[in-house]
Design an enzyme around this catalytic site. Structure first.
Site, PDB file in Angstrom:
ATOM      1  N   ARG A   1      10.846   5.727  23.886  1.00 34.32           N
ATOM      2  CA  ARG A   1      10.646   4.615  22.956  1.00 34.32           C
ATOM      3  C   ARG A   1      11.932   4.436  22.183  1.00 34.32           C
ATOM      4  O   ARG A   1      12.776   5.338  22.136  1.00 34.32           O
ATOM      5  CB  ARG A   1       9.491   4.900  22.011  1.00 34.32           C
ATOM      6  CG  ARG A   1       9.806   6.036  21.071  1.00 34.32           C
ATOM      7  CD  ARG A   1       8.631   6.453  20.226  1.00 34.32           C
ATOM      8  NE  ARG A   1       8.877   7.819  19.823  1.00 34.32           N
ATOM      9  CZ  ARG A   1       7.959   8.699  19.490  1.00 34.32           C
ATOM     10  NH1 ARG A   1       6.685   8.367  19.542  1.00 34.32           N
ATOM     11  NH2 ARG A   1       8.277   9.901  19.125  1.00 34.32           N
TER      12      ARG A   1
ATOM     13  N   ARG B   1      15.741 -17.743 -20.668  1.00 34.05           N
ATOM     14  CA  ARG B   1      14.349 -18.086 -20.974  1.00 34.05           C
ATOM     15  C   ARG B   1      14.131 -18.030 -22.476  1.00 34.05           C
ATOM     16  O   ARG B   1      14.429 -17.021 -23.117  1.00 34.05           O
ATOM     17  CB  ARG B   1      13.398 -17.111 -20.284  1.00 34.05           C
ATOM     18  CG  ARG B   1      11.938 -17.437 -20.570  1.00 34.05           C
ATOM     19  CD  ARG B   1      11.005 -16.546 -19.805  1.00 34.05           C
ATOM     20  NE  ARG B   1      11.002 -15.186 -20.345  1.00 34.05           N
ATOM     21  CZ  ARG B   1      10.293 -14.196 -19.807  1.00 34.05           C
ATOM     22  NH1 ARG B   1       9.572 -14.396 -18.714  1.00 34.05           N
ATOM     23  NH2 ARG B   1      10.330 -13.004 -20.347  1.00 34.05           N
TER      24      ARG B   1
ATOM     25  N   THR C   1       6.709 -15.401 -10.568  1.00 38.28           N
ATOM     26  CA  THR C   1       5.604 -15.021  -9.675  1.00 38.28           C
ATOM     27  C   THR C   1       4.758 -13.873 -10.211  1.00 38.28           C
ATOM     28  O   THR C   1       3.674 -13.637  -9.708  1.00 38.28           O
ATOM     29  CB  THR C   1       6.134 -14.683  -8.270  1.00 38.28           C
ATOM     30  OG1 THR C   1       7.192 -13.750  -8.404  1.00 38.28           O
ATOM     31  CG2 THR C   1       6.620 -15.925  -7.566  1.00 38.28           C
TER      32      THR C   1
ATOM     33  N   ASP D   1       3.509 -13.709 -13.458  1.00 38.63           N
ATOM     34  CA  ASP D   1       2.423 -14.388 -14.147  1.00 38.63           C
ATOM     35  C   ASP D   1       1.618 -15.251 -13.186  1.00 38.63           C
ATOM     36  O   ASP D   1       0.395 -15.328 -13.282  1.00 38.63           O
ATOM     37  CB  ASP D   1       2.971 -15.258 -15.290  1.00 38.63           C
ATOM     38  CG  ASP D   1       2.932 -14.501 -16.615  1.00 38.63           C
ATOM     39  OD1 ASP D   1       1.870 -13.918 -16.908  1.00 38.63           O
ATOM     40  OD2 ASP D   1       3.939 -14.486 -17.331  1.00 38.63           O
TER      41      ASP D   1
ATOM     42  N   TYR E   1      17.407 -20.129  -4.551  1.00 37.40           N
ATOM     43  CA  TYR E   1      17.856 -18.769  -4.841  1.00 37.40           C
ATOM     44  C   TYR E   1      16.678 -17.864  -5.185  1.00 37.40           C
ATOM     45  O   TYR E   1      15.589 -18.338  -5.497  1.00 37.40           O
ATOM     46  CB  TYR E   1      18.858 -18.762  -6.005  1.00 37.40           C
ATOM     47  CG  TYR E   1      18.268 -19.121  -7.351  1.00 37.40           C
ATOM     48  CD1 TYR E   1      17.690 -18.149  -8.161  1.00 37.40           C
ATOM     49  CD2 TYR E   1      18.287 -20.437  -7.811  1.00 37.40           C
ATOM     50  CE1 TYR E   1      17.128 -18.478  -9.390  1.00 37.40           C
ATOM     51  CE2 TYR E   1      17.731 -20.776  -9.031  1.00 37.40           C
ATOM     52  CZ  TYR E   1      17.151 -19.802  -9.822  1.00 37.40           C
ATOM     53  OH  TYR E   1      16.590 -20.122 -11.021  1.00 37.40           O
TER      54      TYR E   1
ATOM     55  N   SER F   1      11.797 -22.471 -11.962  1.00 40.32           N
ATOM     56  CA  SER F   1      11.941 -21.090 -11.549  1.00 40.32           C
ATOM     57  C   SER F   1      10.537 -20.499 -11.496  1.00 40.32           C
ATOM     58  O   SER F   1       9.802 -20.539 -12.485  1.00 40.32           O
ATOM     59  CB  SER F   1      12.802 -20.331 -12.555  1.00 40.32           C
ATOM     60  OG  SER F   1      12.840 -18.968 -12.192  1.00 40.32           O
TER      61      SER F   1
ATOM     62  N   GLY G   1       2.070  12.171  16.270  1.00 40.07           N
ATOM     63  CA  GLY G   1       1.148  13.261  16.017  1.00 40.07           C
ATOM     64  C   GLY G   1      -0.137  12.862  15.301  1.00 40.07           C
ATOM     65  O   GLY G   1      -0.935  13.720  14.951  1.00 40.07           O
TER      66      GLY G   1
ATOM     67  N   LYS H   1       3.534   3.629  24.152  1.00 44.22           N
ATOM     68  CA  LYS H   1       3.726   4.653  25.174  1.00 44.22           C
ATOM     69  C   LYS H   1       3.455   4.081  26.559  1.00 44.22           C
ATOM     70  O   LYS H   1       4.246   4.260  27.490  1.00 44.22           O
ATOM     71  CB  LYS H   1       2.785   5.834  24.882  1.00 44.22           C
ATOM     72  CG  LYS H   1       3.186   7.124  25.521  1.00 44.22           C
ATOM     73  CD  LYS H   1       2.218   8.250  25.129  1.00 44.22           C
ATOM     74  CE  LYS H   1       2.417   8.713  23.687  1.00 44.22           C
ATOM     75  NZ  LYS H   1       1.315   9.579  23.211  1.00 44.22           N
TER      76      LYS H   1
ATOM     77  N   MET I   1      -2.586  10.839  16.437  1.00 46.23           N
ATOM     78  CA  MET I   1      -3.767  10.714  17.279  1.00 46.23           C
ATOM     79  C   MET I   1      -3.760  11.806  18.334  1.00 46.23           C
ATOM     80  O   MET I   1      -3.027  12.759  18.228  1.00 46.23           O
ATOM     81  CB  MET I   1      -3.849   9.315  17.839  1.00 46.23           C
ATOM     82  CG  MET I   1      -4.203   8.327  16.733  1.00 46.23           C
ATOM     83  SD  MET I   1      -4.371   6.676  17.321  1.00 46.23           S
ATOM     84  CE  MET I   1      -2.789   6.472  18.079  1.00 46.23           C
TER      85      MET I   1
ATOM     86  N   GLU J   1       4.663 -20.841 -13.654  1.00 44.06           N
ATOM     87  CA  GLU J   1       3.961 -19.559 -13.651  1.00 44.06           C
ATOM     88  C   GLU J   1       2.495 -19.705 -14.038  1.00 44.06           C
ATOM     89  O   GLU J   1       1.750 -18.737 -14.007  1.00 44.06           O
ATOM     90  CB  GLU J   1       4.663 -18.559 -14.574  1.00 44.06           C
ATOM     91  CG  GLU J   1       4.864 -19.061 -15.989  1.00 44.06           C
ATOM     92  CD  GLU J   1       5.644 -18.082 -16.860  1.00 44.06           C
ATOM     93  OE1 GLU J   1       5.669 -16.884 -16.549  1.00 44.06           O
ATOM     94  OE2 GLU J   1       6.218 -18.523 -17.866  1.00 44.06           O
TER      95      GLU J   1
ATOM     96  N   ARG K   1      -3.795  10.460  27.016  1.00 41.33           N
ATOM     97  CA  ARG K   1      -2.877  10.364  25.879  1.00 41.33           C
ATOM     98  C   ARG K   1      -3.093   9.090  25.090  1.00 41.33           C
ATOM     99  O   ARG K   1      -3.181   8.007  25.660  1.00 41.33           O
ATOM    100  CB  ARG K   1      -1.426  10.355  26.384  1.00 41.33           C
ATOM    101  CG  ARG K   1      -1.132  11.378  27.434  1.00 41.33           C
ATOM    102  CD  ARG K   1       0.218  11.150  28.090  1.00 41.33           C
ATOM    103  NE  ARG K   1       1.334  11.353  27.190  1.00 41.33           N
ATOM    104  CZ  ARG K   1       2.599  11.094  27.513  1.00 41.33           C
ATOM    105  NH1 ARG K   1       2.880  10.576  28.706  1.00 41.33           N
ATOM    106  NH2 ARG K   1       3.554  11.304  26.642  1.00 41.33           N
TER     107      ARG K   1
HETATM  108  P1  ADP Z   1       2.315  12.565  21.173  1.00 43.94           P
HETATM  109  O1  ADP Z   1       2.168  11.099  21.063  1.00 43.94           O
HETATM  110  O2  ADP Z   1       1.685  13.329  20.071  1.00 43.94           O
HETATM  111  O3  ADP Z   1       3.726  12.965  21.477  1.00 43.94           O
HETATM  112  P2  ADP Z   1       1.775  12.816  23.970  1.00 43.94           P
HETATM  113  O4  ADP Z   1       0.703  12.001  24.580  1.00 43.94           O
HETATM  114  O5  ADP Z   1       3.146  12.310  24.162  1.00 43.94           O
HETATM  115  O6  ADP Z   1       1.451  12.998  22.439  1.00 43.94           O
HETATM  116  O7  ADP Z   1       1.605  14.256  24.588  1.00 43.94           O
HETATM  117  C1  ADP Z   1       1.791  15.495  23.950  1.00 43.94           C
HETATM  118  C2  ADP Z   1       2.706  16.377  24.790  1.00 43.94           C
HETATM  119  O8  ADP Z   1       2.192  16.576  26.089  1.00 43.94           O
HETATM  120  C3  ADP Z   1       4.071  15.779  24.969  1.00 43.94           C
HETATM  121  O9  ADP Z   1       5.032  16.771  24.843  1.00 43.94           O
HETATM  122  C4  ADP Z   1       4.052  15.250  26.365  1.00 43.94           C
HETATM  123  O10 ADP Z   1       5.321  15.226  26.939  1.00 43.94           O
HETATM  124  C5  ADP Z   1       3.123  16.225  27.083  1.00 43.94           C
HETATM  125  N1  ADP Z   1       2.446  15.559  28.198  1.00 43.94           N
HETATM  126  C6  ADP Z   1       1.690  14.454  28.136  1.00 43.94           C
HETATM  127  N2  ADP Z   1       1.265  14.084  29.360  1.00 43.94           N
HETATM  128  C7  ADP Z   1       1.751  14.993  30.230  1.00 43.94           C
HETATM  129  C8  ADP Z   1       1.677  15.135  31.635  1.00 43.94           C
HETATM  130  N3  ADP Z   1       1.000  14.280  32.398  1.00 43.94           N
HETATM  131  N4  ADP Z   1       2.303  16.179  32.204  1.00 43.94           N
HETATM  132  C9  ADP Z   1       2.993  17.061  31.414  1.00 43.94           C
HETATM  133  N5  ADP Z   1       3.112  16.982  30.095  1.00 43.94           N
HETATM  134  C10 ADP Z   1       2.495  15.942  29.483  1.00 43.94           C
HETATM  135 MG    MG Z   2       5.908 -14.983 -17.432  1.00 45.18          MG
HETATM  136 MG    MG Z   3       4.768  12.110  22.796  1.00 44.14          MG
END
Ligand code: ADP
Ligand code: MG
Ligand code: MG
Length: 902
Positions: free
Chosen positions: A343, A637, A789, A791, A874, A786, A107, A29, A109, A767, A98
């Protein structure tokens, strides 16, 4: 003497200082926010705390020296740039905190928005927003909720419950109907919940909020669900997460504001177009959480044409820049577009192939790069069967095809029940209104996932696609009632344990089990679909990329096949010979009786008779196989398992004898068998009388097999075919063993082959670790090696697969002793070292020695790359894995970095 000033380690990077290649340090990110900043795209200013800071914190339990000061400095410069101070009562700067690791963990973390709000700055925020009290209190209640849940482990349901109550009191189901007073009341309720669970008041000091949130993001790396996800996705446990501190932009300022997610192509099919969801007057987390129903991104064109056009322009630019499908998060604040994340997007296996093909067409990447963009695991997934198109079962509902595949199973409504039933061997479909990260265990256990809410970007959809699991999301005709363990749809009620079928491609949901058929990709491999003449973008892309892989690869791909039918199928899948033809089955079935005679023989005559009776049967088996593999090498074999495996089990014999005696029948034969089984009992059969040892102990056994092979080869050749047999001696540990077998075999071969022109090679499996370590000697007597892997892994580690996988592998995986079972993917450091030594020393002793591998590893993507690197000729694998091995061998050959697509 000059005084050396210690240069402080840099833990914090401004967005302007980073770029997309710094993912290790800044997380995905952070690196991509930096990249977008430097591209001049509208990114709210901010900074990134590195993964190194997180690693230091996680190992020592405290923030590393210097971090606090660097955060202070970067915060000050952010405040200067924004012209606002964090939490300033009159005009507060607010930030989001974040998480963001090297590999995306959707989702898994934590993120906290609106950091910097307190009882005073909420007033300032309202004033600055033009006396928008509703907005300010909405933002404040969100902070307490996210901060409470994430940082202080306050149960999230309590906040949700309070929100539901507020809506109920107002007589509405829509959070937008809550006005400023309602939200102010909600803030009070939230604060009470916070105090009740934490024993303290909600922190009013903005800097304390920030520091606690940063620490919580660090800690979230080791949250249970994150650990589970990493294990599932094979992400190393020690990478840590970066933390991004981003100035807030607000999508909840009113109807001219909003937030959304988008893909530059369809992550399901790869089709070009505009794919995304938009939600007006909301903050980012609302889109994924499914608080309100989103609208398709296209509708933004009506709502805010300028932002829409700008967004499309940016999306095109990002694709061009990353040369790949991108996914993005954005927010519109009063008509001004802000980019919050991008990303290279996750995609289904089918989309991966289709997009790679399109990008080649568009001239953005070449075919080598296209080959990098796909992998064997994806190809394997595309070979799963699909539901039959002409079945007459009508669907009961249609949701969004969120992750493809065809899955049938018993309905369950909770993660725990999914895990329980799956452990009993049941196929289950996890049905939820929507999933959340706590459902991860159940999602892993389930065959498929069905939700009644959420789009292609919902939690269920994103996670299922990542796992390659079938998912239908947003099937909104379903009324899911989790506490009652049932759902209703179109007059039907479906309870726990009832069977449903879901199609993750079409989004259709069926009651009961629907029959399946082979996928188009399998039909293509089988030769029944002509890639040039069908209008199927997936088959065309697979064909194109496979053709390139075949041209690029150095490794040949053979198959493990014991029958003519397997051989024929594997050949259609592209096998270039047989690397392992086991002969065990040639002693089974109605031939058991002959094997019993062989074992019970009391003299040479009886034994020879039994072998003579087996000879023509085995010869016929080999004829069939050689015909199917005409012109290609077939490694046979010689018999490997201990002979007592061909006799009935001890208990069964003992019962037979007792019963027969009771009835006064003749039990001589049963008694003889019983005593043979007792005599032949082994404590450790795996390390007992098997493989080459059998050949050396039981006169005539190997000789019969060698003769059958040679005669079959001659017969096929006389009929105008070309048989290329390679006789493989199993379990050799010393060259003398092989020499003894070889001397006898050569005599027989010379006698049978005569002037027929048939050539028979003699080689050995490697083997047993001793064989690997004395490979230089063994190569003197072997024309090929041959690597067995399976055994080799068992014997190198000293554990038997059947005993250990269920017994303690889970613990070893948990402790990180293995990242993955060494039976699944070759243990490069240990077992792989034995392979390397044997390959090098074998070739040094006999240049041109043929080298192959015939264990399960031959079809495992990572292992194929390893074998390519060691220089084998192979790999051999089961027929269905042949295309996977071809693809991976091609990828290994064009790989310059050795990295693979994830
Ligand atoms: P995740 O990795 O779970 O998507 P994010 O860090 O991207 O978590 O954030 C969760 C939500 O909050 C996302 O929809 C993101 O766009 C929004 N968000 C994060 N930072 C900001 C910010 N500075 N202003 C507005 N929205 C934000
Ligand atoms: Mg064998
Ligand atoms: Mg996000």
């Amino acid at each position: 003497m000059a005084t050396q000033e210690t240069v402080e380690h840099k833990y914090v990077y401004d967005f302007a200082e980073g770029n997309k290649d710094l993912k290790d340090l800044l997380g995905g990110k952070g690196a991509n926010l930096a990249e977008m900043t430097n591209l001049g795209l509208p990114v709210p200013p901010g900074f990134t705390i590195t993964t190194e800071a997180c690693q230091a914190y996680l190992t020592t339990g405290r923030e590393p020296d210097g971090l606090a000061g660097q955060i202070e400095a970067h915060l000050e410069s952010l405040e200067r740039e924004m012209g606002r101070r964090l939490g300033d009562p009159g005009d507060p700067l607010l930030v989001s905190v974040r998480s963001g690791a090297k590999f995306s963990m959707p989702g898994m973390m934590e993120t906290v928005l609106n950091v910097g709000l307190n009882d005073r700055s909420v007033i300032g925020l309202s004033t600055q927003a033009g006396q928008n009290d509703r907005f300010a209190w909405d933002s404040y209640r969100r902070l307490i909720q996210m901060f409470g849940k994430t940082v202080c482990e306050v149960p999230g349901e309590e906040f949700e419950h309070a929100l539901d109550e507020a809506k109920h009191a107002k007589g509405t189901r829509n959070d937008l109907d809550l006005d400023a007073d309602d939200l102010r009341g909600l803030v009070d309720a939230y604060k009470k919940i916070f105090a009740k669970h934490t024993g303290r008041e909600f922190p009013q000091e903005p800097r304390e909020q920030l520091d606690l949130a940063i620490r919580a993001v660090f800690d979230s790396w080791n949250a249970e669900r994150a650990i589970l996800y990493r294990r599932q996705e094979r992400i190393p446990a020690d990478l840590g997460t970066a933390v991004n501190v981003v100035s807030m932009v607000f999508g909840n300022l009113g109807p001219d504001s909003g937030t959304g997610v988008a893909f530059t192509r369809d992550p399901g099919s790869g089709a070009q177009g505009i794919y995304g969801d938009y939600l007006a007057n909301a903050q980012g987390e609302d889109v994924v959480a499914g608080i309100r129903n989103t609208v398709p991104l296209q509708e933004l064109e009506q709502l805010d044409k300028r932002s829409y056009d700008e967004l499309l322009g940016i999306m095109a630019r990002l694709e061009e820049h990353y040369k790949d499908l991108c996914d993005i998060e954005f927010t519109i604040e009063r008509g001004k577009l802000w980019m919050l994340q991008t990303r290279v997007g996750k995609r289904t296996a089918a989309a991966a192939f289709v997009i790679a093909g399109q990008l080649v067409d568009e001239g953005l990447i070449d075919l080598d790069e296209a080959l990098h963009r796909v992998n064997g695991a994806q190809l394997a997934q595309l070979m799963f069967p699909r539901f039959q198109l002409d079945h007459d079962v009508p669907p009961v509902a249609k949701g969004i095809g969120a992750s493809p595949g065809a899955a049938s199973g018993k309905v369950v409504f909770t993660s725990a029940r999914a895990v329980e039933l799956a452990a009993e061997g049941e196929s289950v479909i996890l049905v939820r209104r929507e999933t959340n990260p706590d459902d991860l265990n159940g999602m892993i256990a389930a065959k498929g996932i069905l939700t009644s809410r959420g789009g292609k970007t919902s939690h269920a959809a994103v996670v299922a696609r990542g796992m390659g699991k079938t998912c239908v999301s947003g099937a909104d005709e379903l009324e899911v009632n989790v506490p009652a363990k049932k759902f209703t749809v179109g007059g039907h009620t479906v309870g726990e344990g009832d069977v449903v079928s879901i199609d993750g491609t079409t989004g259709k949901v069926y009651l009961g089990e629907v029959p399946v058929m082979p996928s188009e990709v399998v039909q293509y491999f089988e030769g029944s679909l002509d890639p040039e003449h069908i209008d199927n973008p997936l088959v065309r892309a697979v064909h194109r990329i496979m053709t390139h892989a075949d041209a690029a690869r150095r490794l040949r791909v053979r198959t493990n096949a014991d029958t003519g039918a397997d051989a024929a199928r594997a050949r259609r899948f592209g096998a270039e010979g047989i690397g392992l033809c086991r002969t065990e089955h040639m002693f089974l079935g109605d031939r058991r009786e002959l094997v019993e005679r062989l074992i019970l023989a009391s003299d040479a005559r009886e034994r020879e008779d039994a072998l003579a009776a087996l000879l023509p049967l085995q010869r016929a088996d080999f004829v069939e196989i050689f015909r199917e593999m005409d012109g290609l090498p077939v490694t046979v074999r010689l018999i490997d398992p201990p002979l007592h495996e061909f006799l009935p089990p001890l208990e069964q014999l003992a019962v037979n004898v007792a019963v027969a005696q009771e009835r006064g029948e003749d039990v001589a034969k049963e008694e003889a068998l019983l005593s043979a089984v007792r005599r032949m009992h082994e404590e450790n059969p795996m390390l007992g009388l098997r493989g080459v040892r059998l050949g050396l102990v039981i006169p005539g056994l190997f000789a019969m097999q060698v003769r059958a092979i040679a005669e079959a080869a001659v017969a096929v050749t006389r009929d105008g075919g070309t048989a290329c047999p390679e006789i493989m001696v199993p379990l050799v540990g010393a060259v003398q063993e092989l020499e003894t077998v070889r001397a006898e075999a050569e005599k027989i071969i010379a006698e049978v082959v005569g002037d027929s022109g048939v050539e028979v090679l003699i080689g050995t499996m490697i083997e047993v670790p001793r064989a690997a370590l004395t490979a230089g000697q063994i190569a003197e007597a072997a024309e090929f090696f041959s690597f067995g892997t399976n055994d080799l892994t068992q014997m190198a580690w000293g554990f038997s697969r059947d005993d250990v996988e269920g017994a303690f592998f889970w613990r070893y995986l948990e402790l990180g002793i293995f990242g993955i079972s060494p039976f699944e993917s070759i243990d490069a450091d240990g077992v792989g070292r034995l392979v390397r030594i044997a390959a090098e020393e074998g070739r040094a002793a006999r240049p041109g020695l043929k080298l192959g591998v015939c264990g399960e590893h031959g079809g495992d993507p990572d292992s194929v790359h390893f074998f390519h690197g060691v220089g084998l000729d192979y790999v051999s694998c089961s027929p269905f894995r042949v295309p996977v091995a071809r693809l991976e061998a091609g990828r290994a050959a064009v790989s310059t970095t050795g990295s693979d697509s994830r």
